[in-house]
Write an enzyme that holds these catalytic residues in place. Structure first.
Site, PDB file in Angstrom:
ATOM      1  N   ASP A   1      -8.304   2.689  11.468  1.00 41.33           N
ATOM      2  CA  ASP A   1      -6.814   1.783  10.979  1.00 41.33           C
ATOM      3  C   ASP A   1      -7.188   2.597   9.538  1.00 41.33           C
ATOM      4  O   ASP A   1      -7.506   4.102   9.309  1.00 41.33           O
ATOM      5  CB  ASP A   1      -7.505   0.879  10.055  1.00 41.33           C
ATOM      6  CG  ASP A   1      -6.831  -0.242   9.149  1.00 41.33           C
ATOM      7  OD1 ASP A   1      -6.086   0.887   8.596  1.00 41.33           O
ATOM      8  OD2 ASP A   1      -7.837  -0.180   8.037  1.00 41.33           O
ATOM      9  N   SER A   2      -6.712   2.979   7.970  1.00 42.62           N
ATOM     10  CA  SER A   2      -6.188   3.279   6.980  1.00 42.62           C
ATOM     11  C   SER A   2      -7.757   3.160   6.669  1.00 42.62           C
ATOM     12  O   SER A   2      -7.855   4.480   5.289  1.00 42.62           O
ATOM     13  CB  SER A   2      -5.593   3.370   6.384  1.00 42.62           C
ATOM     14  OG  SER A   2      -5.113   1.617   5.260  1.00 42.62           O
TER      15      SER A   2
ATOM     16  N   CYS B   1      -4.018  -1.167  12.802  1.00 45.66           N
ATOM     17  CA  CYS B   1      -3.360  -1.148  11.599  1.00 45.66           C
ATOM     18  C   CYS B   1      -1.651  -1.391  11.265  1.00 45.66           C
ATOM     19  O   CYS B   1      -1.087  -0.537  12.294  1.00 45.66           O
ATOM     20  CB  CYS B   1      -3.286   0.326  11.070  1.00 45.66           C
ATOM     21  SG  CYS B   1      -2.609   0.650   9.928  1.00 45.66           S
TER      22      CYS B   1
ATOM     23  N   GLU C   1      -9.901  -2.915  -0.429  1.00 48.87           N
ATOM     24  CA  GLU C   1     -10.721  -1.728   0.156  1.00 48.87           C
ATOM     25  C   GLU C   1     -12.099  -1.725  -1.791  1.00 48.87           C
ATOM     26  O   GLU C   1     -13.418  -1.175  -0.980  1.00 48.87           O
ATOM     27  CB  GLU C   1      -9.874  -0.320  -0.655  1.00 48.87           C
ATOM     28  CG  GLU C   1      -8.995  -0.297   0.544  1.00 48.87           C
ATOM     29  CD  GLU C   1      -9.888   0.173   2.301  1.00 48.87           C
ATOM     30  OE1 GLU C   1     -10.986   1.087   2.103  1.00 48.87           O
ATOM     31  OE2 GLU C   1      -9.547   0.511   3.762  1.00 48.87           O
TER      32      GLU C   1
ATOM     33  N   CYS D   1      -1.176  -7.209   7.864  1.00 44.61           N
ATOM     34  CA  CYS D   1      -2.352  -5.870   7.217  1.00 44.61           C
ATOM     35  C   CYS D   1      -3.626  -6.801   7.888  1.00 44.61           C
ATOM     36  O   CYS D   1      -3.869  -7.805   7.197  1.00 44.61           O
ATOM     37  CB  CYS D   1      -1.780  -5.895   6.301  1.00 44.61           C
ATOM     38  SG  CYS D   1      -3.772  -4.663   5.615  1.00 44.61           S
TER      39      CYS D   1
ATOM     40  N   HIS E   1      -6.195  -5.822   6.588  1.00 42.42           N
ATOM     41  CA  HIS E   1      -6.784  -5.659   5.476  1.00 42.42           C
ATOM     42  C   HIS E   1      -6.824  -7.476   5.278  1.00 42.42           C
ATOM     43  O   HIS E   1      -8.208  -8.247   4.530  1.00 42.42           O
ATOM     44  CB  HIS E   1      -6.846  -4.885   4.105  1.00 42.42           C
ATOM     45  CG  HIS E   1      -7.271  -3.498   4.232  1.00 42.42           C
ATOM     46  ND1 HIS E   1      -6.795  -2.764   5.324  1.00 42.42           N
ATOM     47  CD2 HIS E   1      -7.518  -2.641   3.680  1.00 42.42           C
ATOM     48  CE1 HIS E   1      -7.081  -1.351   5.199  1.00 42.42           C
ATOM     49  NE2 HIS E   1      -7.829  -1.497   4.163  1.00 42.42           N
TER      50      HIS E   1
END
Ligand code: DGL
Length: 282
Positions: free
Chosen positions: A14-15, A77, A156, A188, A190
């Site tokens: 993932d990012s 992701c 994040e 997403c 996240h």
């Protein structure tokens, strides 16, 4: 390739920390699998980047994961699944899957009125990938997309439980709340970390779908089909640690400490080792 393909790890990327929501689900559903996770923390967010860059990043990460002898790869992701999966799949000779098809399949099963909302990054929503996939699965379905770019830095930076998150949720999701959707995809990886807040805001009339659960189920099917499922105990990786039966290794492209702290707060097991690597070398 690892001499015993079944005990080789699954690569997950993932990012940043978002893919840990998928990792957590794989740990629960496939406790024997070893895993190598990469979080591209130096280049997060992906959601505002161009397709060319997302493909370039994904190729570099796949090259890195292959140095770890992974037997399969999960793109944890949505942004990379929407923009790069089709391209990298053609170039990769091991099984590789994303989160969009599993998430779409879950949503079309849940909806009763065929009206589904999707929230995700700018790039994911602009790609219309969820909409395309769900229209093939369920003709006549109506899909409303809404990019929520600030959710990624909120997660994040560890602000998911802060009241700032509530204001941002209201800002982005007021139109979803007023619409007549009965299902909404957390598109997403996240966003599941904001799930309880989003659920409280939207109320009982809208079912939330977290693609992570279905992704882990699909991974199991894929590994079974390819005769790659690790049925026995996991094996200790070089820097890995035995947890449940699987062993897990974590890599990031920026400082490891913050990531490690975060991972320990959401994973069912403590991670001891997180290593920083220079992804531009791959
Ligand atoms: N977690 C990723 C996704 O699912 C990317 C978020 C971002 O880096 O913008 O889309």
């Amino acid at each position: 390739m690892n001499s015993n393909k079944k005990t080789a790890p699954v690569g997950v990327f993932d990012s940043g920390v978002g893919g840990l929501t998928v990792t957590r689900e794989i740990m629960r559903q496939l406790p024997n699998e070893n895993m190598v996770y990469f979080g591209d923390t130096a280049r997060v967010p992906y959601g505002s980047k161009s397709k060319d860059n997302i493909i370039r990043y994904s190729r570099q990460i796949i090259r890195f994961l292959r140095t770890k002898d992974v037997k399969a790869i999960v793109i944890a992701c949505n942004t990379a699944s929407a923009l790069a999966l089709d391209v990298v799949k053609e170039e990769t000779d091991i099984p590789i899957m994303g989160v969009i098809v599993p998430g779409a399949a879950a949503a079309v099963r849940v909806t009763k009125n065929k009206k589904i909302g999707v929230i995700g990054t700018e790039a994911t929503i602009r790609s219309h990938m969820y909409s395309k996939v769900m229209k093939e699965m369920l003709p006549g379905v109506e899909v409303i997309g809404k990019p929520c770019p600030l959710f990624v830095p909120i997660v994040e930076e560890g602000f998911a439980k802060h009241k700032i998150a509530e204001e941002v949720i209201d800002y982005y999701l007021a139109s979803m709340k007023e619409s007549d959707i009965d299902t909404m995809i957390l598109g997403c990886t996240h966003y599941p970390l904001l799930r309880s807040r989003i659920m409280k805001y939207l109320g009982d009339g809208i079912q939330l779908v977290n693609p992570a659960y279905e992704t882990a189920m699909e991974l199991k099917k894929l590994l079974q089909e390819k005769d790659l499922l690790n049925e026995g105990g996991g094996q200790e990786g070089e820097d890995g640690q035995a947890c449940a039966n699987g062993s897990y290794e974590f890599y990031v492209s920026d400082t490891a400490d913050k990531f490690k702290q975060f991972a320990n707060s959401i994973l069912p097991y403590d991670i001891r080792t997180t290593q920083r690597i220079n992804i531009e070398e791959y």
